[in-house]
Design a protein around this motif. Sequence first.
Motif, PDB file in Angstrom:
ATOM      1  N   LEU A  22       0.835  -1.198   0.000  1.00 44.64           N
ATOM      2  CA  LEU A  22       0.000   0.000   0.000  1.00 44.64           C
ATOM      3  C   LEU A  22       0.875   1.255   0.000  1.00 44.64           C
ATOM      4  CD1 LEU A  22      -3.010   0.455  -0.015  1.00 44.64           C
ATOM      5  CD2 LEU A  22      -2.947   0.745   2.424  1.00 44.64           C
ATOM      6  N   ILE A  25       2.180   1.784  -3.486  1.00 43.20           N
ATOM      7  CA  ILE A  25       1.151   2.330  -4.379  1.00 43.20           C
ATOM      8  C   ILE A  25       1.009   3.832  -4.147  1.00 43.20           C
ATOM      9  CG2 ILE A  25      -1.315   2.330  -4.844  1.00 43.20           C
ATOM     10  CD1 ILE A  25      -1.308  -0.639  -4.330  1.00 43.20           C
ATOM     11  N   GLY A  29       1.762   6.982  -6.718  1.00 40.95           N
ATOM     12  CA  GLY A  29       0.832   8.071  -6.988  1.00 40.95           C
ATOM     13  C   GLY A  29       1.484   9.429  -6.823  1.00 40.95           C
ATOM     14  N   ARG A  33       1.448  11.204 -10.546  1.00 36.87           N
ATOM     15  CA  ARG A  33       0.314  12.048 -10.869  1.00 36.87           C
ATOM     16  C   ARG A  33       0.694  13.512 -10.852  1.00 36.87           C
ATOM     17  NH1 ARG A  33      -4.685   9.466 -11.253  1.00 36.87           N
ATOM     18  NH2 ARG A  33      -5.306  11.512 -11.963  1.00 36.87           N
ATOM     19  N   ARG A  34      -0.039  14.337 -11.603  1.00 35.78           N
ATOM     20  CA  ARG A  34       0.221  15.765 -11.635  1.00 35.78           C
ATOM     21  C   ARG A  34      -0.855  16.567 -10.930  1.00 35.78           C
ATOM     22  NH1 ARG A  34       4.393  17.140 -15.076  1.00 35.78           N
ATOM     23  NH2 ARG A  34       4.227  19.086 -13.963  1.00 35.78           N
ATOM     24  N   ASN A  35      -2.007  15.937 -10.658  1.00 37.57           N
ATOM     25  CA  ASN A  35      -3.094  16.651 -10.006  1.00 37.57           C
ATOM     26  C   ASN A  35      -2.796  16.765  -8.510  1.00 37.57           C
ATOM     27  OD1 ASN A  35      -5.549  17.424  -8.883  1.00 37.57           O
ATOM     28  ND2 ASN A  35      -6.687  16.436 -10.503  1.00 37.57           N
ATOM     29  N   VAL A  38      -5.055  14.589  -6.165  1.00 38.49           N
ATOM     30  CA  VAL A  38      -4.712  13.164  -6.176  1.00 38.49           C
ATOM     31  C   VAL A  38      -3.390  12.935  -5.463  1.00 38.49           C
ATOM     32  CG1 VAL A  38      -4.403  11.171  -7.651  1.00 38.49           C
ATOM     33  CG2 VAL A  38      -6.013  12.907  -8.281  1.00 38.49           C
ATOM     34  N   MET A  41      -4.220  12.740  -1.892  1.00 37.38           N
ATOM     35  CA  MET A  41      -4.855  11.446  -1.600  1.00 37.38           C
ATOM     36  C   MET A  41      -3.812  10.342  -1.507  1.00 37.38           C
ATOM     37  SD  MET A  41      -8.177  11.319  -3.982  1.00 37.38           S
ATOM     38  CE  MET A  41      -9.214  12.714  -4.219  1.00 37.38           C
ATOM     39  N   LEU A  45      -2.825   7.688   1.476  1.00 35.75           N
ATOM     40  CA  LEU A  45      -2.621   6.236   1.332  1.00 35.75           C
ATOM     41  C   LEU A  45      -1.357   5.794   2.050  1.00 35.75           C
ATOM     42  CD1 LEU A  45      -3.239   4.995  -2.310  1.00 35.75           C
ATOM     43  CD2 LEU A  45      -4.443   4.402  -0.262  1.00 35.75           C
ATOM     44  N   LEU A  85      -5.254  21.290   1.061  1.00 36.86           N
ATOM     45  CA  LEU A  85      -6.414  21.660   0.256  1.00 36.86           C
ATOM     46  C   LEU A  85      -6.583  23.172   0.193  1.00 36.86           C
ATOM     47  CD1 LEU A  85      -8.844  18.835   1.237  1.00 36.86           C
ATOM     48  CD2 LEU A  85      -7.820  19.247  -0.952  1.00 36.86           C
TER      49      LEU A  85
ATOM     50  N   GLY B  19      -6.694   0.861  -3.602  1.00 40.51           N
ATOM     51  CA  GLY B  19      -5.523   1.735  -3.582  1.00 40.51           C
ATOM     52  C   GLY B  19      -4.977   1.976  -4.975  1.00 40.51           C
ATOM     53  N   LEU B  20      -4.974   0.923  -5.802  1.00 39.84           N
ATOM     54  CA  LEU B  20      -4.575   1.113  -7.201  1.00 39.84           C
ATOM     55  C   LEU B  20      -5.553   2.026  -7.916  1.00 39.84           C
ATOM     56  CD1 LEU B  20      -3.370  -2.404  -8.344  1.00 39.84           C
ATOM     57  CD2 LEU B  20      -2.044  -0.324  -8.243  1.00 39.84           C
ATOM     58  N   VAL B  22      -7.084   4.584  -6.684  1.00 38.34           N
ATOM     59  CA  VAL B  22      -6.765   5.982  -6.359  1.00 38.34           C
ATOM     60  C   VAL B  22      -5.716   6.512  -7.328  1.00 38.34           C
ATOM     61  CG1 VAL B  22      -5.801   7.503  -4.612  1.00 38.34           C
ATOM     62  CG2 VAL B  22      -7.321   5.691  -3.942  1.00 38.34           C
ATOM     63  N   VAL B  23      -4.700   5.692  -7.614  1.00 35.76           N
ATOM     64  CA  VAL B  23      -3.591   6.176  -8.425  1.00 35.76           C
ATOM     65  C   VAL B  23      -3.941   6.164  -9.906  1.00 35.76           C
ATOM     66  CG1 VAL B  23      -1.206   5.707  -9.035  1.00 35.76           C
ATOM     67  CG2 VAL B  23      -1.940   5.471  -6.698  1.00 35.76           C
ATOM     68  N   MET B  25      -7.081   6.018 -11.590  1.00 29.90           N
ATOM     69  CA  MET B  25      -8.259   6.671 -12.158  1.00 29.90           C
ATOM     70  C   MET B  25      -7.898   8.061 -12.672  1.00 29.90           C
ATOM     71  SD  MET B  25     -11.087   4.875 -11.851  1.00 29.90           S
ATOM     72  CE  MET B  25     -11.714   3.468 -10.960  1.00 29.90           C
ATOM     73  N   ALA B  26      -8.362   8.381 -13.872  1.00 26.94           N
ATOM     74  CA  ALA B  26      -8.021   9.688 -14.443  1.00 26.94           C
ATOM     75  C   ALA B  26      -8.890  10.790 -13.846  1.00 26.94           C
ATOM     76  CB  ALA B  26      -8.176   9.658 -15.952  1.00 26.94           C
ATOM     77  N   PRO B  28     -10.556  12.717 -10.875  1.00 31.80           N
ATOM     78  CA  PRO B  28     -10.263  12.802  -9.436  1.00 31.80           C
ATOM     79  C   PRO B  28     -11.414  12.374  -8.541  1.00 31.80           C
ATOM     80  CG  PRO B  28      -9.591  14.799 -10.552  1.00 31.80           C
ATOM     81  CD  PRO B  28     -10.343  14.002 -11.551  1.00 31.80           C
ATOM     82  N   SER B  31     -11.107   8.823  -7.975  1.00 31.27           N
ATOM     83  CA  SER B  31      -9.997   8.605  -7.047  1.00 31.27           C
ATOM     84  C   SER B  31     -10.457   8.789  -5.612  1.00 31.27           C
ATOM     85  CB  SER B  31      -8.859   9.576  -7.341  1.00 31.27           C
ATOM     86  OG  SER B  31      -8.255   9.281  -8.558  1.00 31.27           O
ATOM     87  N   ALA B  32     -11.279   9.831  -5.390  1.00 29.15           N
ATOM     88  CA  ALA B  32     -11.763  10.098  -4.032  1.00 29.15           C
ATOM     89  C   ALA B  32     -12.641   8.948  -3.542  1.00 29.15           C
ATOM     90  CB  ALA B  32     -12.536  11.413  -4.006  1.00 29.15           C
ATOM     91  N   LEU B  35     -10.505   6.115  -2.646  1.00 26.54           N
ATOM     92  CA  LEU B  35      -9.823   6.364  -1.374  1.00 26.54           C
ATOM     93  C   LEU B  35     -10.759   6.077  -0.206  1.00 26.54           C
ATOM     94  CD1 LEU B  35      -7.238   7.318  -0.095  1.00 26.54           C
ATOM     95  CD2 LEU B  35      -8.134   9.600  -0.073  1.00 26.54           C
ATOM     96  N   THR B  38     -10.762   2.457   0.283  1.00 26.75           N
ATOM     97  CA  THR B  38      -9.527   2.017   0.935  1.00 26.75           C
ATOM     98  C   THR B  38      -9.582   2.270   2.431  1.00 26.75           C
ATOM     99  OG1 THR B  38      -8.462   2.788  -1.058  1.00 26.75           O
ATOM    100  CG2 THR B  38      -7.044   2.111   0.710  1.00 26.75           C
ATOM    101  N   MET B  39     -10.089   3.454   2.809  1.00 29.89           N
ATOM    102  CA  MET B  39     -10.172   3.778   4.240  1.00 29.89           C
ATOM    103  C   MET B  39     -11.047   2.779   4.974  1.00 29.89           C
ATOM    104  SD  MET B  39      -8.391   6.411   4.481  1.00 29.89           S
ATOM    105  CE  MET B  39      -7.806   7.822   3.609  1.00 29.89           C
ATOM    106  N   PHE B  70     -12.115  16.441   0.971  1.00 29.26           N
ATOM    107  CA  PHE B  70     -11.604  16.233  -0.391  1.00 29.26           C
ATOM    108  C   PHE B  70     -12.714  16.414  -1.425  1.00 29.26           C
ATOM    109  CE2 PHE B  70      -7.856  13.950   1.334  1.00 29.26           C
ATOM    110  CZ  PHE B  70      -6.910  14.563   0.560  1.00 29.26           C
ATOM    111  N   LEU B  74     -13.186  19.142  -4.434  1.00 24.50           N
ATOM    112  CA  LEU B  74     -13.320  18.734  -5.840  1.00 24.50           C
ATOM    113  C   LEU B  74     -14.560  19.343  -6.471  1.00 24.50           C
ATOM    114  CD1 LEU B  74     -12.260  15.013  -5.866  1.00 24.50           C
ATOM    115  CD2 LEU B  74     -11.203  16.896  -7.042  1.00 24.50           C
ATOM    116  N   ALA B  85      -3.001  13.935 -16.941  1.00 26.03           N
ATOM    117  CA  ALA B  85      -3.179  13.454 -15.570  1.00 26.03           C
ATOM    118  C   ALA B  85      -1.883  12.900 -15.011  1.00 26.03           C
ATOM    119  CB  ALA B  85      -4.261  12.379 -15.531  1.00 26.03           C
TER     120      ALA B  85
END
Lengths: 108, 181
Positions: A22, A25, A29, A33-35, A38, A41, A45, A85, B19-20, B22-23, B25-26, B28, B31-32, B35, B38-39, B70, B74, B85
């Motif tokens: 985890l 992963i 990320g 990622r560029r966002n 994310v 987030m 993780l 944020l 978890g994958l 989150v990383v 998905m294009a 957001p 992704s949320a 997440l 995952t929590m 989050f 968004l 992305a």
Amino acid sequence: MPETNIITTIGPEHYLVLSALLFSIGMAGVLLRRNLIVLLMSIELMLNAVNISFITFSHYSGKVEGQIMVFFVMTIAAAEAAVGLALAVSIFKRFKEVNIRFFEHLKG
Amino acid sequence: MTADVFLFWFLAFMTIVSGLGVVLMANPIYSALSLAMTMISVAAIFVTLQAYFLAGVQIIVYAGAVMVLFVMVLMLFDLKHELQAFTRGRATGAIKIATVGILSGLVVGAVTIGLTIGGKNQAEVASATKAAGIVDTTRGLSEALFLKNVFGFEALGVLLLVIAVGTVALSRSKGGTHARD
């Protein structure tokens, strides 16, 4: 030494490997990622992965100190999400996009 | 295969897959949602490790408060499309993926080798756990938190106050959500 079956006997190493996966992963990320949202987030993780390993050691050593540390990590994570944020909103108000390449223009 | 073994594999699968998500998905907002999944899986893993109070805190703080924060941000952004992305460039991307792969391989290898060498002590550890037998976890947790670690607890309170004031100051400054004109 009798060979214990890795599928049917769950030990601390299972939880630790899950935590390591985890964490990796989350690190992928952060790197890929560029966002900005994310990115935050993915940091959450990674913090969760660390929490899993804390609780694993706390459970298998029979001490509660690990769980105290998880409390502290959760508090720091919530604070970090709030500040991150707020910075993301500040970037979006100026550039209409949340991409980390705008961080360098935030000065002044 | 007993019930708790099945539960562990199921929860591990859910955690890794979401978890994958989150990383990878294009969008957001997906992704949320991943997440949040995952929590919840991590909270269930806390339950299997008999940390019941922390599982509740995990659901309330993470899946409740942090995720709402989050998702609200968004919604505020209204991101219809997202250009680029992932990071640009195949070479740097390959280097980054290789870095992550090496790190995860090192960590997993270190954990497995360390536990194989220390495997002789596992029976002792198991018996010690049974002997220690934290019967009332929440009570033990509160005693450790409010008696032994009370300084850290108060320091966290001060830190949260500083963070709250700083965030409000940030949103009132030039370019924030509530900027003075």
